[in-house]
Design a protein around this motif. Structure first.
Motif: not given
Length: 307
Positions: A14-19, A24-25, A29-30
């Motif tokens: 999440i930190v890497e992609l900021r999303s 999840s993609e 994961l959902t």
């Protein structure tokens, strides 16, 4: 605290992609599953790790520090796994390779057998343009790089893999009979270029400069595949590596246009920093390349001799 490795992996992504959606993609994961794990991880800290402003997710300063520590924990866990498999007599670890864009037609053949024979290895290949490949080498972010032109400013070791030939090509619909001269091909026909930083673009520009042609119509695209599709659509001509147009030539969708001074010839080279201390995995791969490259070329690339 009772955080899990799974939560650490999710938080770092999440930190890497900021999303949350992108994380999840990437993790297959959902989105609700990722959101729940982030919430469970956050509940273990009295200070916010992330915040949402509008619809944009931001990582707090505290969250960034936790992410650095989490990444370190994950890396140490991987080290334990690698040491365990190594103790069992298996080759394990990470192999990181940066490849110039056209190298995607080459690199898989020179690593497939090695990867199949060593299932404990984690493989990372970043396919990008030459400028970014050189940057990855300079910052010591990869073990090896695959390039067709050796960068001057770095002290490198190298192994030459195979030749790289570049030809002027057009679609099957392009009627060369209507052009009065080769000069007209370059000055009156749209030419399709890769973006700045590409070794293919540099070779094409150097050839045109040497010939003294004045290009009047130029199209710039950011990938070899995009250039190929534009040529197939008869938008113009381009100088491209032979290695990337095998099927189109075989199916007679593209034609090589004979031009004096072409093809241009370079070599694909596997390079690494001279001062780099190669890991056991990297050393094993280097020995594999030196031992097997000729047989790989014989098996997978004999077709280039037909042109």
């Amino acid at each position: 605290m009772h955080y899990t490795f799974h939560q650490l992996q999710i938080f770092c992504k999440i930190v890497e992609l900021r999303s949350i959606t992108k994380a999840s993609e990437h993790l297959n994961l959902t989105q609700p599953a990722v959101s729940i794990q982030l919430k469970n991880f956050q509940n273990q800290f009295p200070i916010a790790l992330t915040e949402v402003v509008g619809r944009q997710l931001f990582v707090t300063d505290f969250g960034k520090e936790i992410a650095v520590a989490a990444q370190r924990i994950l890396e140490e866990s991987q080290t334990i796994n690698y040491k365990t498999t190594a103790y069992q007599g298996k080759l394990s670890g990470r192999l990181k390779i940066a490849s110039a864009s056209t190298g995607k037609y080459v690199m898989p053949y020179f690593i497939s057998d090695f990867f199949s024979s060593n299932p404990e290895i984690e493989l990372f290949i970043d396919v990008t343009n030459k400028a970014k490949v050189v940057n990855s080498l300079e910052n010591n972010e990869v073990d090896f790089a695959l390039v067709s032109v050796l960068p001057d400013k770095l002290k490198l070791e190298s192994v030459s893999l195979m030749s790289n030939s570049l030809y002027l090509v057009g679609s099957k619909a392009f009627n060369i009979e209507k052009r009065r001269s080769i000069k007209d091909l370059f000055e009156k026909t749209p030419l399709i270029y890769r973006e700045n930083g590409s070794a293919t673009r540099n070779a094409m520009e150097q050839f045109i400069l040497k010939k003294g042609y004045k290009v009047n119509k130029k199209i710039e695209l950011k990938s070899n595949e995009a250039v190929k599709q534009a040529v197939l659509a008869n938008m113009g001509l381009s100088i491209v590596p032979l290695i990337g147009i095998k099927n189109e030539l075989k199916n007679e969708e593209l034609q090589i246009i004979p031009v004096k001074g072409l093809p241009l010839h370079t070599n694909w080279n596997l390079v690494w920093l001279s001062a780099k201390k190669l890991s056991p995995v990297a050393l094993a791969y280097l020995e594999f390349i030196k031992d097997k490259k000729d047989s790989i070329i014989e098996r997978d690339f004999q077709w280039v001799n037909d042109f």
